[in-house]
Design an enzyme around this catalytic site. Sequence first.
Site, PDB file in Angstrom:
ATOM      1  N   SER A 138      35.459  41.202  39.848  1.00  0.00           N
ATOM      2  CA  SER A 138      35.757  42.449  39.135  1.00  0.00           C
ATOM      3  C   SER A 138      34.518  42.856  38.347  1.00  0.00           C
ATOM      4  O   SER A 138      33.721  41.993  37.956  1.00  0.00           O
ATOM      5  CB  SER A 138      36.907  42.198  38.152  1.00  0.00           C
ATOM      6  OG  SER A 138      37.018  43.287  37.247  1.00  0.00           O
ATOM      7  N   TYR A 151      41.856  37.223  31.954  1.00  0.00           N
ATOM      8  CA  TYR A 151      41.542  37.870  33.239  1.00  0.00           C
ATOM      9  C   TYR A 151      40.022  38.013  33.389  1.00  0.00           C
ATOM     10  O   TYR A 151      39.443  37.607  34.396  1.00  0.00           O
ATOM     11  CB  TYR A 151      42.211  39.248  33.306  1.00  0.00           C
ATOM     12  CG  TYR A 151      41.845  40.043  34.534  1.00  0.00           C
ATOM     13  CD1 TYR A 151      42.522  39.832  35.738  1.00  0.00           C
ATOM     14  CD2 TYR A 151      40.817  40.983  34.518  1.00  0.00           C
ATOM     15  CE1 TYR A 151      42.177  40.557  36.879  1.00  0.00           C
ATOM     16  CE2 TYR A 151      40.470  41.701  35.650  1.00  0.00           C
ATOM     17  CZ  TYR A 151      41.157  41.480  36.829  1.00  0.00           C
ATOM     18  OH  TYR A 151      40.806  42.177  37.962  1.00  0.00           O
TER      19      TYR A 151
HETATM   20  N1  NAP Z   1      42.589  47.542  40.899  1.00  0.00           N
HETATM   21  C1  NAP Z   1      41.575  47.289  40.101  1.00  0.00           C
HETATM   22  O1  NAP Z   1      41.250  48.093  39.201  1.00  0.00           O
HETATM   23  C2  NAP Z   1      40.773  46.040  40.262  1.00  0.00           C
HETATM   24  C3  NAP Z   1      39.529  45.961  39.613  1.00  0.00           C
HETATM   25  C4  NAP Z   1      38.786  44.803  39.739  1.00  0.00           C
HETATM   26  C5  NAP Z   1      39.270  43.740  40.491  1.00  0.00           C
HETATM   27  N2  NAP Z   1      40.490  43.848  41.101  1.00  0.00           N
HETATM   28  C6  NAP Z   1      40.977  42.678  41.850  1.00  0.00           C
HETATM   29  O2  NAP Z   1      41.409  43.063  43.130  1.00  0.00           O
HETATM   30  C7  NAP Z   1      42.377  42.130  43.604  1.00  0.00           C
HETATM   31  C8  NAP Z   1      43.558  42.880  44.179  1.00  0.00           C
HETATM   32  O3  NAP Z   1      44.221  43.586  43.132  1.00  0.00           O
HETATM   33  P1  NAP Z   1      44.900  45.027  43.342  1.00  0.00           P
HETATM   34  O4  NAP Z   1      44.244  45.952  42.405  1.00  0.00           O
HETATM   35  O5  NAP Z   1      44.968  45.346  44.765  1.00  0.00           O
HETATM   36  O6  NAP Z   1      46.361  44.771  42.707  1.00  0.00           O
HETATM   37  P2  NAP Z   1      47.755  44.451  43.406  1.00  0.00           P
HETATM   38  O7  NAP Z   1      48.185  45.560  44.298  1.00  0.00           O
HETATM   39  O8  NAP Z   1      48.663  44.038  42.280  1.00  0.00           O
HETATM   40  O9  NAP Z   1      47.415  43.208  44.325  1.00  0.00           O
HETATM   41  C9  NAP Z   1      47.470  41.885  43.900  1.00  0.00           C
HETATM   42  C10 NAP Z   1      48.053  41.060  45.042  1.00  0.00           C
HETATM   43  O10 NAP Z   1      48.003  39.680  44.674  1.00  0.00           O
HETATM   44  C11 NAP Z   1      49.191  39.059  45.117  1.00  0.00           C
HETATM   45  N3  NAP Z   1      49.498  37.928  44.251  1.00  0.00           N
HETATM   46  C12 NAP Z   1      49.632  37.911  42.898  1.00  0.00           C
HETATM   47  N4  NAP Z   1      50.009  36.703  42.485  1.00  0.00           N
HETATM   48  C13 NAP Z   1      50.103  35.916  43.606  1.00  0.00           C
HETATM   49  C14 NAP Z   1      50.486  34.568  43.827  1.00  0.00           C
HETATM   50  N5  NAP Z   1      50.844  33.749  42.822  1.00  0.00           N
HETATM   51  N6  NAP Z   1      50.466  34.112  45.101  1.00  0.00           N
HETATM   52  C15 NAP Z   1      50.120  34.926  46.123  1.00  0.00           C
HETATM   53  N7  NAP Z   1      49.771  36.220  45.972  1.00  0.00           N
HETATM   54  C16 NAP Z   1      49.780  36.706  44.724  1.00  0.00           C
HETATM   55  C17 NAP Z   1      50.275  40.130  45.006  1.00  0.00           C
HETATM   56  O11 NAP Z   1      51.300  39.921  45.976  1.00  0.00           O
HETATM   57  P3  NAP Z   1      52.736  39.295  45.600  1.00  0.00           P
HETATM   58  O12 NAP Z   1      53.148  39.921  44.294  1.00  0.00           O
HETATM   59  O13 NAP Z   1      53.607  39.658  46.753  1.00  0.00           O
HETATM   60  O14 NAP Z   1      52.501  37.822  45.486  1.00  0.00           O
HETATM   61  C18 NAP Z   1      49.515  41.414  45.332  1.00  0.00           C
HETATM   62  O15 NAP Z   1      49.641  41.781  46.684  1.00  0.00           O
HETATM   63  C19 NAP Z   1      42.731  41.240  42.402  1.00  0.00           C
HETATM   64  O16 NAP Z   1      42.030  40.009  42.503  1.00  0.00           O
HETATM   65  C20 NAP Z   1      42.205  42.039  41.226  1.00  0.00           C
HETATM   66  O17 NAP Z   1      41.877  41.224  40.126  1.00  0.00           O
HETATM   67  C21 NAP Z   1      41.236  44.973  41.013  1.00  0.00           C
END
Ligand code: NAP
Length: 256
Positions: A138, A151
């Site tokens: 991130s 985080y």
């Molecule tokens: N969106 C942003 O602004 C942003 C910025 C920087 C970095 N990121 C990073 O990008 C990545 C994806 O995030 P996103 O923004 O796409 O959010 P998201 O839609 O909430 O995706 C997170 C995914 O992680 C899975 N997950 C969470 N806990 C888990 C567990 N215990 N076991 C297996 N799967 C799990 C969730 O699926 P289930 O709930 O079905 O398990 C969900 O599909 C993350 O690492 C996040 O930190 C996002």
Amino acid sequence: MQMTGNTILITGGGSGIGAALAHRFHDLGNTVIIAGRRREALEEAIGDRANMHALVLDIEDPAAIKRFAAELVTRFPDTNVLINNAGIMRFEVLDKSRDLGDAEATITTNLLGPIRLTDALVEHLSARPNAAVVNVSSGLAFVPLVDTPTYSATKAAIHSYTQSLRAALDGTIEVIELAPPAVQTELTPGQSNREGYLPLDAFIDEVMSLFSKDPTPAEILVERVGFLRKAEAENRFDQTFAAINDFARKARETKA
Ligand SMILES: NC(=O)c1ccc[n+]([C@@H]2O[C@H](COP(=O)([O-])OP(=O)(O)OC[C@H]3O[C@@H](n4cnc5c(N)ncnc54)[C@H](OP(=O)(O)O)[C@@H]3O)[C@@H](O)[C@H]2O)c1
């Protein structure tokens, strides 16, 4: 990184960035396995795509990771790419003693999860052609948000771990870091239509064009994240820290 003909495992592939990456890689002619806790979300992300598959995984559970890895390599022995994308982002208050459940879950999911899953698959991957590991960190790895301290710390740790992994696996597995800026997904409630956040499609377009560069950069950095990634190198860490945390404080006050 080879862009087609791979078998790619994407954790957290049932929503947000993981699902968008899964669709784009599938459309390029890769077999894609998506993993997460919610089977319905995985099935919905797959739709009628022929070469996408769902495997349920709770990455907080070390025994489940071992079982999952064994099932993955049995059912999909051609797996040569791992994308460690699953993550959670929880708001925390630090000025009072509290239940540390959120902090601990964040470390288990965001840091121990990728460490354990990579460990479970490293020997399989290193025997495959064109192997790669992609770790999703991130922009907050580089300048932390005070409201999400654990985080931010896990993402800084993933950045560091990825650097070590890259050197340790040099010549066997390509190791890439993907550091998103704020993107419109449901990572936190209401974020998918939060103003000022990068729309998911625009983000993924830029990410895929960076992946397809030859060679793929060691760090996939869309333009928007340079503000955070380069803050320290450009000698503007303090201003950037103040700017993102003031912005977050004002957003909180407007909401209250
Ligand atoms: N969106 C942003 O602004 C942003 C910025 C920087 C970095 N990121 C990073 O990008 C990545 C994806 O995030 P996103 O923004 O796409 O959010 P998201 O839609 O909430 O995706 C997170 C995914 O992680 C899975 N997950 C969470 N806990 C888990 C567990 N215990 N076991 C297996 N799967 C799990 C969730 O699926 P289930 O709930 O079905 O398990 C969900 O599909 C993350 O690492 C996040 O930190 C996002």
